[in-house]
Design a protein around this motif. Sequence first.
Motif, short mmCIF file in Angstrom:
data_model
loop_
_atom_site.label_atom_id
_atom_site.label_comp_id
_atom_site.label_asym_id
_atom_site.label_seq_id
_atom_site.Cartn_x
_atom_site.Cartn_y
_atom_site.Cartn_z
N LEU A 32 -11.19 11.59 0.78
CA LEU A 32 -10.46 11.50 2.04
C LEU A 32 -9.60 10.24 2.05
CD1 LEU A 32 -9.91 12.42 4.96
CD2 LEU A 32 -11.98 11.17 5.62
N TYR A 33 -10.19 9.14 1.67
CA TYR A 33 -9.48 7.86 1.60
C TYR A 33 -8.27 7.97 0.66
CZ TYR A 33 -8.60 3.20 -0.33
OH TYR A 33 -7.99 2.07 -0.80
N GLU A 34 -8.49 8.51 -0.53
CA GLU A 34 -7.43 8.61 -1.52
C GLU A 34 -6.33 9.59 -1.10
OE1 GLU A 34 -9.76 9.46 -4.98
OE2 GLU A 34 -9.94 7.33 -5.47
N SER A 35 -6.69 10.64 -0.36
CA SER A 35 -5.68 11.61 0.08
C SER A 35 -4.66 10.96 1.00
CB SER A 35 -6.35 12.79 0.78
OG SER A 35 -6.83 12.40 2.06
N LEU A 36 -5.01 9.86 1.60
CA LEU A 36 -4.10 9.18 2.53
C LEU A 36 -3.00 8.41 1.81
CD1 LEU A 36 -6.86 7.99 4.98
CD2 LEU A 36 -5.14 9.75 5.43
N ASN A 37 -3.15 8.21 0.49
CA ASN A 37 -2.12 7.52 -0.29
C ASN A 37 -0.76 8.20 -0.19
OD1 ASN A 37 -3.73 5.44 -1.25
ND2 ASN A 37 -4.38 6.59 -3.05
N ALA A 38 -0.77 9.50 -0.03
CA ALA A 38 0.47 10.28 -0.01
C ALA A 38 1.18 10.27 1.34
CB ALA A 38 0.17 11.72 -0.42
N HIS A 39 0.64 9.52 2.30
CA HIS A 39 1.19 9.58 3.66
C HIS A 39 1.82 8.28 4.13
CE1 HIS A 39 -0.33 13.63 4.11
NE2 HIS A 39 -1.45 13.21 3.58
N GLY A 40 2.27 7.47 3.19
CA GLY A 40 3.04 6.27 3.53
C GLY A 40 2.33 5.31 4.46
N GLU A 41 3.10 4.76 5.40
CA GLU A 41 2.57 3.75 6.31
C GLU A 41 1.45 4.28 7.20
OE1 GLU A 41 3.11 0.38 6.61
OE2 GLU A 41 4.10 0.70 4.69
N ILE A 42 1.60 5.53 7.64
CA ILE A 42 0.56 6.12 8.48
C ILE A 42 -0.74 6.24 7.69
CG2 ILE A 42 -0.15 8.25 9.66
CD1 ILE A 42 2.84 8.59 10.42
N GLY A 43 -0.63 6.71 6.45
CA GLY A 43 -1.82 6.81 5.60
C GLY A 43 -2.46 5.47 5.36
N LEU A 44 -1.64 4.45 5.14
CA LEU A 44 -2.16 3.09 4.93
C LEU A 44 -2.87 2.58 6.18
CD1 LEU A 44 -2.41 0.61 3.11
CD2 LEU A 44 -0.15 -0.11 3.94
N ALA A 45 -2.30 2.84 7.34
CA ALA A 45 -2.93 2.42 8.59
C ALA A 45 -4.30 3.09 8.76
CB ALA A 45 -2.03 2.73 9.78
N ILE A 46 -4.38 4.36 8.43
CA ILE A 46 -5.65 5.07 8.55
C ILE A 46 -6.63 4.58 7.48
CG2 ILE A 46 -6.77 7.33 8.51
CD1 ILE A 46 -4.12 8.48 9.64
N GLN A 47 -6.13 4.29 6.27
CA GLN A 47 -7.00 3.73 5.23
C GLN A 47 -7.63 2.42 5.72
OE1 GLN A 47 -4.30 3.62 1.84
NE2 GLN A 47 -5.57 5.12 0.78
N ARG A 48 -6.85 1.61 6.39
CA ARG A 48 -7.39 0.35 6.92
C ARG A 48 -8.50 0.61 7.93
NH1 ARG A 48 -1.69 -1.99 6.67
NH2 ARG A 48 -1.84 -3.29 4.81
N MET A 49 -8.34 1.66 8.71
CA MET A 49 -9.39 2.02 9.67
C MET A 49 -10.64 2.51 8.95
SD MET A 49 -6.91 3.83 12.50
CE MET A 49 -8.20 4.77 13.25
N LEU A 50 -10.44 3.20 7.83
CA LEU A 50 -11.56 3.72 7.05
C LEU A 50 -12.20 2.66 6.16
CD1 LEU A 50 -10.35 7.18 5.69
CD2 LEU A 50 -12.17 6.75 7.32
N PHE A 51 -11.53 1.54 6.01
CA PHE A 51 -11.96 0.52 5.05
C PHE A 51 -13.45 0.19 5.12
CE2 PHE A 51 -12.43 -3.99 3.85
CZ PHE A 51 -12.19 -3.86 2.49
N PRO A 52 -14.02 -0.07 6.30
CA PRO A 52 -15.46 -0.38 6.32
C PRO A 52 -16.33 0.73 5.74
CG PRO A 52 -14.45 -0.96 8.41
CD PRO A 52 -13.41 -0.18 7.63
N ASP A 53 -15.86 1.99 5.89
CA ASP A 53 -16.63 3.12 5.38
C ASP A 53 -16.54 3.29 3.87
OD1 ASP A 53 -17.58 4.00 7.89
OD2 ASP A 53 -15.68 5.01 8.29
N VAL A 54 -15.47 2.75 3.26
CA VAL A 54 -15.30 2.93 1.82
C VAL A 54 -15.48 1.64 1.03
CG1 VAL A 54 -13.81 4.97 2.06
CG2 VAL A 54 -12.78 2.70 1.91
N LEU A 55 -15.73 0.54 1.71
CA LEU A 55 -15.84 -0.75 1.02
C LEU A 55 -16.88 -0.70 -0.10
CD1 LEU A 55 -15.22 -3.74 0.60
CD2 LEU A 55 -16.82 -4.25 2.47
N ASP A 56 -18.07 -0.22 0.18
CA ASP A 56 -19.10 -0.17 -0.86
C ASP A 56 -18.68 0.70 -2.04
OD1 ASP A 56 -20.79 -1.86 0.54
OD2 ASP A 56 -21.93 -0.24 1.47
N LEU A 57 -18.02 1.82 -1.75
CA LEU A 57 -17.56 2.71 -2.82
C LEU A 57 -16.51 2.02 -3.68
CD1 LEU A 57 -17.16 5.91 -0.63
CD2 LEU A 57 -19.03 5.41 -2.20
#
Length: 174
Positions: A32-57
């Motif tokens: 899910l995190y990686e799929s956001l790479n293809a969505h530019g700034e919006i994807g990056l903003a959502i990745q930042r929101m997901l960051f705590p959930d994927v930090l360990d990974l």
Amino acid sequence: PDRGALHKVTTRVMEAAAINRVLGESKRQLALYESLNAHGEIGLAIQRMLFPDVLDLLVQQRRYDDIVSLAGDVFQRVETKIAQCDQSKKYGSTMNQRARDNLAVYLKQQVVFESGKYYEALLGVGRINEAHKLGRRVIEFDPSATSFTTLVQHAITARAYDAAREMVAQAEAT
């Protein structure tokens, strides 16, 4: 996209992330995190929101560039956690002393464990001075054996053996 559409997408991504977290679906969480790479700034903003959930990974996969870029100001993140830890002392006044002590130890450990991940990532991307600064702050906050051990383990994982040796020497001197 309009704000409503953006909010709807963000909400759905965060719901999916929550479901993945509850189900322990780390591979799906990362996909899910990686799929956001293809969505530019919006994807990056959502990745930042997901960051705590994927930090360990990301740490497990040694994706240090991702961690450093998404974390933003690592020092501010750590200082915020330290402030939350200090703030909890005020709100724990209704607890008995043992419960307050246990909470304080737990919160300190959480600060140290999260900081260790950032320490490893900084070492992993070669930002040695920043990593040393972060390590010093962690030890200043909690000069326990747990802190030293955590930082040494993360330095070794990042293959930053000089940093690990320095941390061991500092622990021995302390």
